[in-house]
Design a protein around this motif. Structure first.
Motif, PDB file in Angstrom:
ATOM      1  N   UNK A 135     -34.403  37.299  -2.066  1.00  0.00           N
ATOM      2  CA  UNK A 135     -35.718  37.925  -2.196  1.00  0.00           C
ATOM      3  C   UNK A 135     -35.723  38.966  -3.311  1.00  0.00           C
ATOM      4  N   UNK A 136     -34.627  39.693  -3.435  1.00  0.00           N
ATOM      5  CA  UNK A 136     -34.529  40.664  -4.531  1.00  0.00           C
ATOM      6  C   UNK A 136     -34.577  39.953  -5.876  1.00  0.00           C
ATOM      7  N   UNK A 137     -33.870  38.819  -5.975  1.00  0.00           N
ATOM      8  CA  UNK A 137     -33.891  38.062  -7.227  1.00  0.00           C
ATOM      9  C   UNK A 137     -35.293  37.556  -7.529  1.00  0.00           C
ATOM     10  N   UNK A 138     -35.983  37.076  -6.501  1.00  0.00           N
ATOM     11  CA  UNK A 138     -37.353  36.595  -6.696  1.00  0.00           C
ATOM     12  C   UNK A 138     -38.243  37.686  -7.287  1.00  0.00           C
ATOM     13  N   UNK A 149     -37.171  40.466  -8.949  1.00  0.00           N
ATOM     14  CA  UNK A 149     -36.647  41.095 -10.166  1.00  0.00           C
ATOM     15  C   UNK A 149     -36.469  40.138 -11.337  1.00  0.00           C
ATOM     16  N   UNK A 150     -36.381  38.838 -11.077  1.00  0.00           N
ATOM     17  CA  UNK A 150     -36.040  37.874 -12.132  1.00  0.00           C
ATOM     18  C   UNK A 150     -37.076  37.871 -13.248  1.00  0.00           C
ATOM     19  N   UNK A 151     -36.586  37.668 -14.457  1.00  0.00           N
ATOM     20  CA  UNK A 151     -37.459  37.593 -15.630  1.00  0.00           C
ATOM     21  C   UNK A 151     -37.883  36.145 -15.857  1.00  0.00           C
ATOM     22  N   UNK A 152     -39.134  35.836 -15.591  1.00  0.00           N
ATOM     23  CA  UNK A 152     -39.627  34.473 -15.837  1.00  0.00           C
ATOM     24  C   UNK A 152     -39.605  34.157 -17.329  1.00  0.00           C
ATOM     25  N   UNK A 200     -29.598  35.354 -18.281  1.00  0.00           N
ATOM     26  CA  UNK A 200     -30.292  35.230 -17.006  1.00  0.00           C
ATOM     27  C   UNK A 200     -29.562  36.126 -16.010  1.00  0.00           C
ATOM     28  N   UNK A 201     -30.154  37.281 -15.730  1.00  0.00           N
ATOM     29  CA  UNK A 201     -29.508  38.260 -14.860  1.00  0.00           C
ATOM     30  C   UNK A 201     -29.382  37.727 -13.444  1.00  0.00           C
ATOM     31  N   UNK A 202     -28.187  37.838 -12.885  1.00  0.00           N
ATOM     32  CA  UNK A 202     -27.936  37.459 -11.492  1.00  0.00           C
ATOM     33  C   UNK A 202     -27.285  38.656 -10.821  1.00  0.00           C
ATOM     34  N   UNK A 203     -28.094  39.645 -10.507  1.00  0.00           N
ATOM     35  CA  UNK A 203     -27.586  40.898  -9.941  1.00  0.00           C
ATOM     36  C   UNK A 203     -27.626  40.841  -8.421  1.00  0.00           C
ATOM     37  N   UNK A 263     -26.023  29.316  -7.803  1.00  0.00           N
ATOM     38  CA  UNK A 263     -26.483  27.951  -7.521  1.00  0.00           C
ATOM     39  C   UNK A 263     -28.006  27.876  -7.536  1.00  0.00           C
ATOM     40  N   UNK A 264     -28.650  28.914  -7.012  1.00  0.00           N
ATOM     41  CA  UNK A 264     -30.109  28.927  -7.002  1.00  0.00           C
ATOM     42  C   UNK A 264     -30.674  29.000  -8.417  1.00  0.00           C
ATOM     43  N   UNK A 265     -30.045  29.803  -9.291  1.00  0.00           N
ATOM     44  CA  UNK A 265     -30.508  29.894 -10.676  1.00  0.00           C
ATOM     45  C   UNK A 265     -30.392  28.524 -11.356  1.00  0.00           C
ATOM     46  N   UNK A 266     -29.286  27.834 -11.103  1.00  0.00           N
ATOM     47  CA  UNK A 266     -29.114  26.488 -11.647  1.00  0.00           C
ATOM     48  C   UNK A 266     -30.206  25.558 -11.129  1.00  0.00           C
ATOM     49  N   UNK A 267     -30.533  25.660  -9.850  1.00  0.00           N
ATOM     50  CA  UNK A 267     -31.600  24.834  -9.275  1.00  0.00           C
ATOM     51  C   UNK A 267     -32.936  25.097  -9.966  1.00  0.00           C
ATOM     52  N   UNK A 268     -33.207  26.356 -10.263  1.00  0.00           N
ATOM     53  CA  UNK A 268     -34.458  26.712 -10.940  1.00  0.00           C
ATOM     54  C   UNK A 268     -34.509  26.065 -12.322  1.00  0.00           C
TER      55      UNK A 268
END
Length: 282
Positions: free
Chosen positions: A105-108, A110-113, A225-228, A246-251
């Motif tokens: 949820x934090x990644x959702x 904070x992530x930079x689209x 691609x930040x993965x904090x 793994x989730x970033x790869x899925x995206x």
């Protein structure tokens, strides 16, 4: 957190159920009221309120109220709780799941689209140019790299993955303009991966890094691609970090599949599925 409380109600004792319903009715008030008033409103004893909090996997009322306040005020569970040596199986289950959900949820939020869009643009350009897309990682991140290769391979993309440092240096030496290198690193400090990134850049390939912000690896790629996450990179068995990668790869894979289009992919995936039927029991 509130969803978990709701799902757990049937398994609780009747008195604890009344405390749980009180939380669900007004979580903000529950997080701020003293235990005496909470017990009075739920028609239970003070120890029952504390017992409910422990049944939900928290250390006590204070710990429960802290996490509850973070959930209702920010919309994201404020949870990062290490597993203790004396934790029971139920405690471990709750803590591991909560840590992972909180990180997602934090990644959702904070992530930079914009950064993801740039990465997908680069991957799409390599696909159009029939270039190479390679994934590098070491240790646990090497497993993520191979998972990425599998996902992109199924889309008909010329993709490979290397987790060996020597193979990474050799592979990076063969990359050129139009190719794409995706590096996955939890620590962002692995020397072999840094060397491979420098070589790939020197040969004109686009370098995408999936790693923690502020690390050396975050600075060496064209796209970061930040993965904090709250998990230290020096932990013996990273859990949340691997799932986050793994989730970033899925995206990335999903966005790229949408760009390629179902007209191209559906026949390919359908034939692949049909050819695999003989590998399974009916």
């Amino acid at each position: 957190m509130l969803d978990r409380i709701k799902a757990s109600l049937p398994s609780l004792a009747p008195a604890e159920q009344r405390v749980g319903r009180l939380v669900l009715q007004d979580p903000r008030s529950f997080a701020s009221l003293p235990v005496s008033e909470l017990a009075e409103r739920a028609h239970v004893s003070k120890p029952t309120v504390v017992r409910f909090c422990r049944s939900m996997g928290y250390d006590g009322l204070s710990d429960f109220k802290l996490k509850l306040a973070g959930t209702v005020s920010e919309g994201v569970p404020f949870i990062h709780r290490s597993v203790d040596a004396d934790d029971k199986t139920g405690d471990v289950l709750v803590k591991v799941v909560d840590n992972t959900v909180a990180a997602f949820l934090k990644y959702r939020n904070d992530a930079s689209s914009h950064a993801i869009e740039r990465a997908v643009d680069a991957l799409m350009a390599s696909w159009k140019a029939r270039g190479r897309i390679e994934f590098y990682g070491a240790g646990n991140s090497g497993i993520v790299a191979h998972d990425a290769q599998h996902k992109f391979f199924r889309l008909g993309i010329n993709a490979v993955a290397y987790s060996d440092g020597h193979m990474q240096v050799m592979g990076a030496s063969l990359l050129s303009a139009g190719d794409c290198l995706v590096i996955v690193s939890n620590s962002g400090r692995t020397r072999d991966l840094m060397d491979a990134a420098d070589i790939a850049r020197k040969h004109g390939a686009t370098v995408i890094t999936i790693t923690t912000s502020g690390s050396p690896m975050a600075q060496v790629g064209h796209i970061h691609l930040a993965a904090d996450h709250p998990e230290g990179y020096d932990r013996y068995s990273p859990m949340t970090s691997r799932l986050l990668h793994l989730m970033v790869i899925d995206i990335l894979a999903t966005c790229l599949a949408l760009r390629i289009g179902s007209t191209r992919l559906q026949p390919l995936l359908r034939e692949m599925k049909n050819n695999l039927r003989s590998k399974r029991y009916a």
